[in-house]
Every structure is written in structure tokens, then in C-alpha cells.
Design a protein around this motif. Structure first.
Motif, mmCIF file in Angstrom:
data_model
loop_
_atom_site.group_PDB
_atom_site.id
_atom_site.type_symbol
_atom_site.label_atom_id
_atom_site.label_comp_id
_atom_site.label_asym_id
_atom_site.label_seq_id
_atom_site.Cartn_x
_atom_site.Cartn_y
_atom_site.Cartn_z
ATOM 1 N N GLU A 97 0.817 -1.215 0.000
ATOM 2 C CA GLU A 97 0.000 0.000 0.000
ATOM 3 C C GLU A 97 0.851 1.265 0.000
ATOM 4 O O GLU A 97 0.665 2.145 -0.798
ATOM 5 C CB GLU A 97 -0.938 0.012 1.213
ATOM 6 C CG GLU A 97 -1.739 1.317 1.260
ATOM 7 C CD GLU A 97 -2.940 1.263 2.173
ATOM 8 O OE1 GLU A 97 -3.117 0.256 2.860
ATOM 9 O OE2 GLU A 97 -3.700 2.238 2.177
ATOM 10 N N GLN A 98 1.761 1.318 0.955
ATOM 11 C CA GLN A 98 2.639 2.475 1.014
ATOM 12 C C GLN A 98 4.043 1.967 1.254
ATOM 13 O O GLN A 98 4.247 0.844 1.689
ATOM 14 C CB GLN A 98 2.259 3.376 2.192
ATOM 15 C CG GLN A 98 1.014 4.158 1.974
ATOM 16 C CD GLN A 98 0.962 5.353 2.915
ATOM 17 O OE1 GLN A 98 1.902 6.135 2.992
ATOM 18 N NE2 GLN A 98 -0.130 5.495 3.616
ATOM 19 N N PHE A 99 5.000 2.857 1.013
ATOM 20 C CA PHE A 99 6.373 2.467 1.272
ATOM 21 C C PHE A 99 7.209 3.694 1.592
ATOM 22 O O PHE A 99 6.750 4.825 1.454
ATOM 23 C CB PHE A 99 6.963 1.686 0.104
ATOM 24 C CG PHE A 99 6.814 2.327 -1.263
ATOM 25 C CD1 PHE A 99 6.423 3.647 -1.409
ATOM 26 C CD2 PHE A 99 7.072 1.599 -2.411
ATOM 27 C CE1 PHE A 99 6.293 4.220 -2.666
ATOM 28 C CE2 PHE A 99 6.941 2.169 -3.669
ATOM 29 C CZ PHE A 99 6.550 3.478 -3.794
ATOM 30 N N ALA A 100 8.408 3.438 2.035
ATOM 31 C CA ALA A 100 9.345 4.530 2.272
ATOM 32 C C ALA A 100 10.704 4.077 1.782
ATOM 33 O O ALA A 100 11.100 2.929 1.977
ATOM 34 C CB ALA A 100 9.396 4.874 3.755
ATOM 35 N N LEU A 101 11.389 4.992 1.114
ATOM 36 C CA LEU A 101 12.727 4.705 0.619
ATOM 37 C C LEU A 101 13.719 5.235 1.651
ATOM 38 O O LEU A 101 13.659 6.394 2.055
ATOM 39 C CB LEU A 101 12.930 5.388 -0.735
ATOM 40 C CG LEU A 101 14.213 5.119 -1.496
ATOM 41 C CD1 LEU A 101 14.361 3.639 -1.837
ATOM 42 C CD2 LEU A 101 14.258 5.950 -2.776
ATOM 43 N N ALA A 102 14.625 4.360 2.078
ATOM 44 C CA ALA A 102 15.601 4.755 3.095
ATOM 45 C C ALA A 102 16.576 5.774 2.513
ATOM 46 O O ALA A 102 16.712 5.884 1.291
ATOM 47 C CB ALA A 102 16.346 3.520 3.593
ATOM 48 N N PRO A 103 17.274 6.524 3.389
ATOM 49 C CA PRO A 103 18.232 7.520 2.896
ATOM 50 C C PRO A 103 19.343 6.906 2.036
ATOM 51 O O PRO A 103 19.995 7.627 1.281
ATOM 52 C CB PRO A 103 18.815 8.127 4.181
ATOM 53 C CG PRO A 103 17.798 7.860 5.235
ATOM 54 C CD PRO A 103 17.118 6.587 4.851
ATOM 55 N N ASP A 104 19.559 5.593 2.127
ATOM 56 C CA ASP A 104 20.581 4.968 1.271
ATOM 57 C C ASP A 104 20.127 4.876 -0.186
ATOM 58 O O ASP A 104 20.867 4.409 -1.044
ATOM 59 C CB ASP A 104 20.964 3.581 1.809
ATOM 60 C CG ASP A 104 19.811 2.581 1.712
ATOM 61 O OD1 ASP A 104 18.754 2.914 1.134
ATOM 62 O OD2 ASP A 104 19.966 1.460 2.231
ATOM 63 N N ASP A 105 18.890 5.327 -0.460
ATOM 64 C CA ASP A 105 18.358 5.406 -1.822
ATOM 65 C C ASP A 105 18.128 4.033 -2.457
ATOM 66 O O ASP A 105 17.913 3.936 -3.647
ATOM 67 C CB ASP A 105 19.307 6.245 -2.707
ATOM 68 C CG ASP A 105 18.575 6.869 -3.898
ATOM 69 O OD1 ASP A 105 17.346 7.077 -3.790
ATOM 70 O OD2 ASP A 105 19.219 7.144 -4.920
ATOM 71 N N ARG A 106 18.190 2.971 -1.664
ATOM 72 C CA ARG A 106 17.965 1.667 -2.275
ATOM 73 C C ARG A 106 17.108 0.727 -1.440
ATOM 74 O O ARG A 106 16.495 -0.180 -1.977
ATOM 75 C CB ARG A 106 19.300 1.001 -2.621
ATOM 76 C CG ARG A 106 20.182 0.707 -1.415
ATOM 77 C CD ARG A 106 21.526 0.201 -1.854
ATOM 78 N NE ARG A 106 21.484 -1.201 -2.271
ATOM 79 C CZ ARG A 106 22.559 -1.882 -2.652
ATOM 80 N NH1 ARG A 106 23.747 -1.291 -2.700
ATOM 81 N NH2 ARG A 106 22.469 -3.137 -3.003
ATOM 82 N N THR A 107 17.053 0.929 -0.138
ATOM 83 C CA THR A 107 16.247 0.023 0.688
ATOM 84 C C THR A 107 14.820 0.551 0.795
ATOM 85 O O THR A 107 14.586 1.664 1.257
ATOM 86 C CB THR A 107 16.847 -0.109 2.100
ATOM 87 O OG1 THR A 107 18.243 -0.378 1.973
ATOM 88 C CG2 THR A 107 16.175 -1.243 2.859
#
Lengths: 337, 411
Positions: A100-110
């Protein structure tokens, strides 16, 4: 007239527009019922193009450089990796069921993905396209956020009514903070010290100390002439300077402006019907809201706190993300920074 | 039959191993029990499900029969959900079910639930509900009524500690007539079946019509008398639906003895509303907004069928207890009961609003859907029907007109 013709025209216009002013900002909106993404030009505030995506698109976010668009195609059980210029699907990421939703970690890949139907958070490496972990959380996980230092991820669970804290290095759930009924969105303050979580049915926003994981403030809302149970907080956006928070209030058709230091509600901005999610431009001058029932996006001038335009998009607009210009970080709904 | 559904941590053997562990030293057994009994793990909250099996008519038109586990499956899902939530705060819940046969004494069935059952989800007719609520042994029991829509249980025959999760007929009729008033379809021809429940439904429609300014322009009765209306419907329903100018035909046929065949067979070209046609209900197959689709999916996975209003009530009853325990951070029955019965308790229920029990009659305030098999036509409270507390209180008797006294504090 066939449906394809105007679409193609729009697409051409969009591409031309892009070629003409390469720096123009773009706002991407997922249309939950149309299975499309609409693209709004940040300067003209008009829809320049739209493209088909997977079924029931909801959360969407960009890579740091703005060259990759990720879309939660909930009913296709996939996170789609899309070229934002052409709308072409590059590939799908394994996402677990019903993302449904997501968040991209500051590492730009996780990517941390909330799987609404099976009470898990799936963690995916967007580069290797591998699932790193599936973490058990409460029933109907919904909101996702990653702390600015990348060490902590949170997900809200709509039926369990908690914020679940995930330790990123070990990818394990370490704690849960009960909040009001039906928590939806979560957002960290820019300094990472506070987590804001909205409770749609509880009608409140909890401000949680990220160190102690205890609720330090519960913000309530009141609008004259609107029944209290229609004030249903959903999307949250915080300004980088820590001064303001904007909270979408669902079927009350309002966005609340909150002093992020005193937690006082300063203003209510009238927008379209059943406002869901919010996204702010990186310069924090404009705020975009998705309005699910009226099928449009309201553009708010942040300085004056007034709506300046409503832009018709597809049916049931859900997620919204501002495409970052190369090299800048972005702020968007369903994808906390 | 007595079935144990919940995960039981500890169980009846609990006391013995603990003593053994202290007195005789730590056997492997003792260690195991100690692990299960770590201080964080509280005693589970025991919830009981008690049902009276009632005879159901054979479906007329090849509808899915009313499932034998209607209500129970909802309660089971409520238990699953509550335990999924509870594990994050070290709380857990158990549920056992007991079904009383047609001729069995419901009080005897209650006595088999164990000593002083504190929470009983009750799926039984009104007489059973009252018989149980008045038992001296049930003095400390909170009953959650999920099967009896009778308005009198919320009015003159209300009881303290008797909560109603299922909407009353009064609420259903109010929802329907709000819709009719909004559409200005206020001239109602009322057609009732022969069963006592039909008379109660018709009475609720009459009261709601008065409340919201609609008018019963004519009334008639229809008794299929065991006849097969499938063959005769084309002619048979003309007479009972002939009458003065009306906007809708409201039908009161709770058992479904003829109502489905009335649709499109009325004398005038008028919609059928009530127990068939456009139906007010707490839940139904087309309900999908406010994340209801998630609940529908979870239920279908568990039960292998669609969720019905009594299933929803069963789910909601256990969910409310689970939520109260989580909010109270305790499975202490005293604390859970106190919170559930207090006016500050609110719980979500996939209906887009916080739900709560009315302080004056124990009824769960909740939106009511107006459904036909294809869609949710509208959701009541219908816009425009205002109330100073919450619009939800426009459905069913409001505090000033309530005949219930059991919930009022003396003095």
C-alpha cells in the motif's frame, strides 16, 4: 473518438514541454481507480501527461535523482519501477502481497513496504531486487517512514492501532507504541527526534518522541459546523525548518496547519473532497493534496496558506510525489524522507 | 458441543507446575511453564460465545443458506485479530463456543461455560437474552448481543451489562426512512408477513416514518401459507400492493418467505425496500469503503464465504473487547468491563467513524448501510440529519426518548 488519441496528444505535449523547459518541476499523482499516474507541471499547474501503471496504484516515490519512479500497484502485488519521463515499466520489484505504502531509506535503495493484507512489512533492496526481510507487524500495516539517519523504520497498523518500530541494521521489530484508532500516515521531523502519526478514526495526530517511543502530544482538531467524527487525519507533511506541519483531514475536506513547536492548530485550509495525501515542493512554497472523492489535486500556496488552484486528475487520486530535480532530496506522501 | 478455539497459554494446569517449580526445584517441566509464565505474560482474557440454534427456512430462490456458523466465524476472526494485536503488548485472548440445541435450556448451557464467565458474546433470540441476563449467576457477566435485533431489549427490557452490537430494528428502520426522506419518497405502502418478527419490523418502520416525516399510506398483509410464491408471484402480489399513490413498497419479511419474489412484482412500478429489495443492514457483501475490503478478505479467508451482518457483529463484539484490553493495557476482566461500559470507550469498525456504546441503552452506535445485492446505495446517517452529539445518534432512540432505565445511575 478513441481514448488513445487524447492520451497520445497529452503525452506528446508532455514530452515537448519537458524538452522546452527541462527544469520545470513535476508532480506525480497515482489514480487508484484508473490504474494510471497523472503528471502535473509545477509551473503551469496543468496535467501534462498520464500513463498506465499496475492495478490500484497507491503509494509512489522517487529515487534521489528523480530518474526512477516507484509505484505501489496494490492489486498487482508489485512495486513497479518506472521511467518517469516515458512512463515505461522497467521492472517489478518483489513487494509481498498488497503493497500500500512504502518509504525509501536515505541509502536510496532500501524500500520498506507495508503489506496491507498480510500484516507484514517487506524490506526490498531496489538494486539487487531481493527481499531482505519480511517483518511481522500489526494488522493492516499502512503508513511507513524511515528516520533521517536511516537507523529506524516505522509502520503504522490500522487495525492493531500501533506504530511499530523496526531496527534497520537488524531488520527486526523492536517496539510498538499504541496510538489512536486507525493510524494512517507517519512522518519523522527533519531532525529525526519526533515521529508524527495520524489516526483517522481516533481523529488525532500523535507526536512521539523517537528516543523513548512515548507519545508526548496528542493533537486534536475542531472545525465549526463539521461533526468531530468527520475530522479524520490522514497524510502528514512537515517543513524542514521544524516550524509547520500540514495534516490532511479526509472527509472534512480540510488541511490543518499546525505549529510544529507548540502543537497548536493554526489554520484549516479548504481543499477538494476527502483529502488523502500531501506532498510539498523541495523549496516548500507549494503543497499538493490528493482529493479522492472529487478526483482532483488542490495546490496550496504555503506562504499564504491558501488554495490557489485545483487540478483535475484521474479517478480516486491517492498518492502524490514531487519529482526531485537531479541531486536534491524529495519530500512526498507515502514516502517519508 | 464445546470447542476451544483460542491459544491457551498455561491452561488449567497452571497452578500445579508453579508450585512444583518453587517447592521441588526446577524440573524441565517447571522451566517450560516458567517460560510461559514470564511476568510480562498476563492471564488471557476469556471470551465465550453462546448461541441458540434456531430453525431456518429453506431458501426460496437458491440463495446461499444461512450458514450454521454465522456469528461464530465473525467472533473467531475477532479473536484472531485481537491476538495479533495483543502480542505486541503481551496480552492474549481465548474464545470458546457453545451452541444450545433447539429445545435446550439456555441457562443450563450458560452454566457449562465455567465459573463466572465475564464476557459472553450471545447469538440468541430475545427471550434467551433476557433469561440469561436475569440469572443470578450472570450478575458479573457482560453480554454482547449479536443476534437479537429486538428494539425492546434496548428499551423497556434493557438490562445493565447487556450491550448490543447488532443494530436494533429501530436503527435499521431509521436508516431506511432517512434515505426515503432524502429522496422524497415519503409515501410508503407497508406489506407485512405473518411472523411475529415481521410485525416488529413493520412497527419499527411505522415509528421511523413518524420520526422523519414519511407517511404510511396503506398497509396490507401477505401470508404465503407455505405456498410456493415462485410460480404465482406474477399475479399474487398485485392485490396486496394495490393502494393509494405511494413511492415505495416497504416489505417486512425477516425470514425471507416471499419478499424476494415481491421485487418487480408489485402492482405499480415502485421499488421494494425493507427486508428485501433495498435493505438496511449493519454489513453486507458490497461494503468496501473505509478499508472494509480488508476485513471482508480476512473473513472470506477464514470462513470461505461472505461476511453477514451477524458475523460482523460477532467480529465487532470480540474486537471491542480486544481493543478495550489493549487500551486498558490489561486483560483484567474488571478493567476491561469498566472501560467497555464507560462513555469514553471508542473503537474502529471499518465504517469510517469511531464506534461506541450508547450510555443510555448499551447499543453500539454505528452507520447502517442501505444495500441491494449489487451495491451500497447509501450509508446512514444520511447527510442532512444532524445531531448535536454525533449524527450516528439520529439512528435509534436518542437519550431523551429512551425507555431504558437500567443504565442510569440512581439519583
Amino acid at each position: 473518438m478513441s481514448r488513445a488519441a487524447p492520451l497520445r496528444l497529452l503525452l506528446c505535449a508532455g514530452l515537448l514541454g519537458l524538452a522546452g523547459s527541462a527544469k520545470s518541476q513535476e508532480i506525480f499523482v497515482s489514480n487508484e481507480r484508473d490504474n494510471t499516474v497523472s503528471v502535473i507541471d509545477g509551473a503551469t499547474l496543468e496535467v501534462t501527461r498520464s500513463f498506465p501503471v499496475g492495478r490500484r496504484p497507491r503509494g509512489l516515490t522517487f529515487s534521489r535523482d528523480g530518474r526512477t519512479l516507484y509505484v505501489c500497484a496494490s492489486d498487482s502485488d508489485a512495486v513497479q519501477v518506472i521511467d518517469p519521463d516515458t512512463g515505461a515499466l522497467r521492472h517489478n520489484l518483489p513487494s509481498g502481497e498488497d503493497p500500500e505504502q512504502f518509504a525509501l531509506a536515505p541509502d536510496d535503495r532500501t524500500l520498506f513496504i507495508a503489506n496491507e493484507e498480510n500484516a507484514t512489512t517487506t524490506v526490498v533492496d531496489a538494486q539487487t531486487r531481493k527481499v531482505l526481510a519480511q517483518i511481522d507487524v500489526g494488522i493492516e500495516p499502512e503508513g511507513m517512514a524511515v528516520s533521517p539517519d536511516g537507523k529506524t523504520a516505522v509502520t503504522t497498523s490500522e487495525t492493531t492501532n500501533m506504530v511499530h518500530w523496526i531496527d534497520v541494521p537488524t531488520l527486526t521489530a523492536i517496539d510498538a507504541t499504541p496510538v489512536g484508532q486507525r493510524p494512517r500516515a507517519a512522518a519523522f521531523s527533519a531532525d529525526g527526534r519526533m515521529l508524527w502519526a495520524s489516526s483517522e478514526i481516533g481523529g488525532t495526530v500523535a507526536v512521539i518522541d523517537a528516543a523513548t517511543r512515548k507519545v508526548v502530544e496528542t493533537i486534536e482538531f475542531a472545525v465549526k459546523g463539521i461533526a468531530a467524527d468527520r475530522l479524520q487525519p490522514v497524510g502528514i507533511t512537515l517543513t524542514g525548518d521544524g516550524r509547520f506541519a500540514f495534516v490532511a483531514l479526509g472527509p472534512s475536506d480540510r488541511v490543518a496547519v499546525i505549529d510544529a513547536k507548540t502543537y497548536k492548530v493554526l489554520n484549516y485550509i479548504l481543499v477538494g473532497r476527502r483529502v488523502w495525501q500531501l506532498a510539498m515542493t523541495p523549496d516548500e512554497t507549494r503543497l499538493f493534496t490528493t482529493n479522492g472523492v472529487s478526483g482532483d489535486v488542490t495546490v496550496i500556496d504555503v506562504a499564504t496558506q491558501r488554495p490557489i488552484r485545483s487540478v483535475k486528475v484521474g479517478r480516486f487520486p491517492w498518492g502524490v510525489a514531487v519529482r526531485p530535480a537531479s541531486g536534491t532530496s524529495e519530500r512526498s506522501a507515502g514516502a517519508a524522507p | 458441543m464445546l470447542a476451544r478455539l483460542g491459544k491457551r497459554q498455561g491452561g488449567p494446569l497452571r497452578a500445579t507446575p508453579r508450585r512444583k517449580a518453587c517447592g521441588v526445584g526446577l524440573s524441565l517441566h517447571g522451566l517450560l511453564w516458567l517460560a510461559l509464565l514470564s511476568p510480562a505474560r498476563a492471564e488471557p482474557l476469556a471470551i465465550h460465545y453462546l448461541e441458540r440454534r434456531v430453525e431456518r427456512p429453506t431458501p426460496l430462490n437458491n440463495e446461499d443458506p444461512i450458514p450454521d456458523d454465522e456469528g461464530l466465524k465473525g467472533a473467531e476472526l475477532g479473536l484472531k485479530d485481537s491476538n495479533a494485536t495483543g502480542r505486541f503488548v503481551s496480552l492474549n485472548f481465548t474464545l470458546d463456543s457453545r451452541v444450545a440445541a433447539a429445545g435446550e435450556d439456555i441457562r443450563a448451557a450458560f452454566r457449562t461455560l465455567g465459573e463466572r464467565p465475564r464476557f459472553v458474546v450471545l447469538n440468541a433470540p430475545a427471550e434467551d437474552v433476557l433469561a440469561l441476563a436475569d440469572m443470578p449467576e450472570a450478575e458479573g457477566t457482560v453480554f454482547l448481543n449479536v443476534g437479537a435485533p429486538d428494539s425492546r431489549l434496548r428499551e423497556a427490557d434493557c438490562r445493565p451489562r447487556l450491550l448490543h452490537v447488532l443494530p436494533s430494528r429501530a436503527m435499521l428502520a431509521d436508516a431506511l426512512v432517512q434515505f426515503l426522506a432524502y429522496k422524497r419518497w415519503t409515501r410508503i405502502l407497508l406489506l407485512s408477513g405473518p411472523a411475529p418478527a415481521d410485525a416488529l419490523y413493520a412497527e419499527a418502520v411505522r415509528k421511523s416514518a413518524k420520526k422523519f416525516g414519511a407517511r404510511i399510506v396503506a398497509e396490507s398483509r401477505f401470508d404465503p401459507q407455505g405456498g410456493d410464491t415462485r410460480d404465482t408471484a406474477l399475479r399474487e402480489f398485485v392485490l396486496p400492493t394495490r393502494g393509494p399513490e405511494h413511492d415505495v413498497v416497504a416489505v417486512a419479511d425477516e425470514a425471507g418467505a416471499f419478499g424476494a419474489n415481491l421485487v418487480y412484482n408489485t402492482a405499480a412500478a415502485r421499488p421494494v425496500v425493507g427486508t428485501q429489495g433495498l435493505t438496511p443492514a449493519a454489513w453486507g457483501r458490497p461494503v468496501e469503503a473505509w478499508a472494509a475490503v480488508q476485513l471482508q478478505t480476512r473473513f472470506r479467508r477464514l470462513a470461505g464465504r461472505a461476511m453477514r451482518p451477524i458475523d460482523y457483529a460477532g467480529w465487532m463484539a470480540v474486537h471491542a473487547l480486544g481493543e478495550a484490553a489493549v487500551q486498558a493495557r490489561s486483560t483484567d476482566p474488571e478493567k476491561v468491563a469498566e472501560l467497555v461500559l464507560s462513555p469514553r470507550f471508542e473503537v474502529g469498525g471499518f465504517k469510517g467513524r469511531p464506534l461506541s456504546f450508547r450510555a443510555w441503552d448499551g447499543q453500539l452506535r454505528q452507520p447502517v448501510f442501505l444495500l441491494w445485492p449489487g451495491a451500497v446505495t447509501a450509508t446512514a446517517p444520511i447527510e442532512g440529519f444532524q445531531h448535536h452529539r454525533t449524527e450516528l445518534d439520529t439512528l435509534g432512540p436518542d437519550e431523551p426518548e429512551s425507555a431504558c432505565r437500567a443504565f442510569r445511575k440512581p439519583g
